[in-house]
Design a protein around this motif. Sequence first.
Motif, PDB file in Angstrom:
ATOM      1  N   SER A 193     -78.922 -69.140  22.985  1.00  0.00           N
ATOM      2  CA  SER A 193     -80.105 -68.303  22.749  1.00  0.00           C
ATOM      3  C   SER A 193     -80.523 -68.400  21.283  1.00  0.00           C
ATOM      4  O   SER A 193     -81.707 -68.405  20.961  1.00  0.00           O
ATOM      5  N   LEU A 194     -79.517 -68.516  20.384  1.00  0.00           N
ATOM      6  CA  LEU A 194     -79.841 -68.616  18.958  1.00  0.00           C
ATOM      7  C   LEU A 194     -80.687 -69.862  18.682  1.00  0.00           C
ATOM      8  O   LEU A 194     -81.742 -69.799  18.047  1.00  0.00           O
ATOM      9  N   ASP A 204     -83.386 -64.284  17.416  1.00  0.00           N
ATOM     10  CA  ASP A 204     -82.507 -64.296  18.589  1.00  0.00           C
ATOM     11  C   ASP A 204     -82.304 -62.873  19.100  1.00  0.00           C
ATOM     12  O   ASP A 204     -81.232 -62.278  18.963  1.00  0.00           O
ATOM     13  N   ASP A 231     -76.746 -69.712  27.995  1.00  0.00           N
ATOM     14  CA  ASP A 231     -76.525 -68.454  27.279  1.00  0.00           C
ATOM     15  C   ASP A 231     -77.550 -67.451  27.799  1.00  0.00           C
ATOM     16  O   ASP A 231     -78.728 -67.503  27.445  1.00  0.00           O
ATOM     17  N   ASP A 233     -77.740 -64.273  27.219  1.00  0.00           N
ATOM     18  CA  ASP A 233     -77.801 -63.051  26.401  1.00  0.00           C
ATOM     19  C   ASP A 233     -77.124 -61.891  27.155  1.00  0.00           C
ATOM     20  O   ASP A 233     -76.035 -62.062  27.675  1.00  0.00           O
ATOM     21  N   GLU A 259     -73.363 -61.337  27.862  1.00  0.00           N
ATOM     22  CA  GLU A 259     -72.544 -60.574  26.924  1.00  0.00           C
ATOM     23  C   GLU A 259     -72.688 -59.079  27.178  1.00  0.00           C
ATOM     24  O   GLU A 259     -73.747 -58.604  27.625  1.00  0.00           O
ATOM     25  N   LYS A 265     -80.631 -56.592  21.549  1.00  0.00           N
ATOM     26  CA  LYS A 265     -79.532 -57.494  21.210  1.00  0.00           C
ATOM     27  C   LYS A 265     -79.802 -58.211  19.909  1.00  0.00           C
ATOM     28  O   LYS A 265     -80.903 -58.693  19.689  1.00  0.00           O
ATOM     29  N   ARG A 305     -68.911 -62.266  28.709  1.00  0.00           N
ATOM     30  CA  ARG A 305     -68.626 -62.420  27.271  1.00  0.00           C
ATOM     31  C   ARG A 305     -68.325 -61.052  26.659  1.00  0.00           C
ATOM     32  O   ARG A 305     -69.102 -60.110  26.825  1.00  0.00           O
TER      33      ARG A 305
HETATM   34 MG    MG Z   1     -76.737 -66.255  22.123  1.00  0.00          MG
END
Ligand code: MG
Length: 431
Positions: A193-194, A204, A231, A233, A259, A265, A305
């Motif tokens: 995601s970053l 992000d 990913d 998130d 996560e 987030k 996560r």
């Molecule tokens: Mg991420």
Amino acid sequence: MPKVYTCFCTDIIHEGHLNIIREAEKLGELTVGVLPDDQMISYNRFPTKTTEERMEMIRGIPGVKDVIEQKQIMYDEVVREFRPDYIVHGDNWGDSAMQAIRANIVKLLAEYGGQLVEIPYTHNEGVEKLDRQMREKLAMPEFRRGRLHKLLNMVPVVKTLEVHSGLTGLIAEKTIVARGEKISQFDAMWISSLCDSTEKGKPDIELVDMTSRFRTIDDVLEVTTKPIIFDGDTGGLTEHFVYTVRSLERMGVSAVIIEDKTGLKKNSLFGTQVEQTQDSIENFCDKIAMGKKAQLSDDFMIIARIESLILGKGVDDALGRARAYVKAGADGIMIHSRQKTPDEIFEFCDAFRKDDPDTPIVVVPTTYDTVTEEELGSHGINIVIYANQLLRAAFPAMESTARCILENGRAHEADSSLMSVHDIITLIDEL
Ligand code: MG
Ligand code: SPV
């Protein structure tokens, strides 16, 4: 009768292989070696047949006296045991990894006067068509999706590289190196995601919507065959997450990692410098369970996560959450840390493995980057994700080129650090 040896690393037999066998057979009694899965994965495509099926396929070919398993990609063991008078190989020693194998063969044969015989590679329409068909088959969603699961049983640690475009996908797909006695390539890809957000010039914070993130996945899928870990998130609302699971499965993505955070987030590497809220165990378990219920295929993975170490809540909190998430149906655990050393990660993994030997563990060693894959494997870690290195490499290189052009009022001074025009226009093959 002279002893002749050749090694095949293929799922299909085409005219080129038959030609090698015909030529090899003229030199003496021919034994063919077959590489096992882990070795095949280290430098070639993912096998679609088992090692035994690949051996059986070659046993049936006229001219082959014997078929054996060549346990290592490098020829040391097989040459010392078998001492062939001739090793026969196609002359397509393309990349540096193949060159390392050639050098290994030449060195071993020189010890006793054996000979390397190189057969011109067969380039024809039939061979190229079969090759393309194999590649495309591997890229199909139903073949690709389950591959992460399979890899977990085939390699000690699944090496995963961040990708955020077709081009970075190609780097993950094709980069291969010789590393001592081993050949190494990446096993899987991470859609971060970053990096996906940064590439789009956005923070992000789950701002880039799923439609746009799916577009990135699609760009990668179109030009690669390796499995994808997405990913996801926080997974968003549970009511939305179930749809994300279905879409990812349909695309052929192998796993989603969500996560246990809630609300706005922020990237985990901020740690406690910014306000971040961990979800309740109950809520997050519900999200996992609903995701698993929505899943249609057998092999898609939902990985939970844990952000306890990032938020300074300690290993015991992480362990309690890990056990609850596995119970709720998580197919794997990602444990994240922003410490400079892997100590807390190892403490978590060693304790987790005491009563759970099987659930895959994923780590992202961005801040504790001196740790090796071997060390991670020895603590029961199954997947390593290099989560942002490609984008962090690209940005300074591009920015410094932009500065250089401005500073000189022309592009000439930047040219020596650029790839050639020839290389960029031929980088991407046409069909
Ligand atoms: Mg991420
Ligand atoms: C990402 O790559 O987007 C991740 C890993 O989630 S991290 O940036 O370390 O949080």
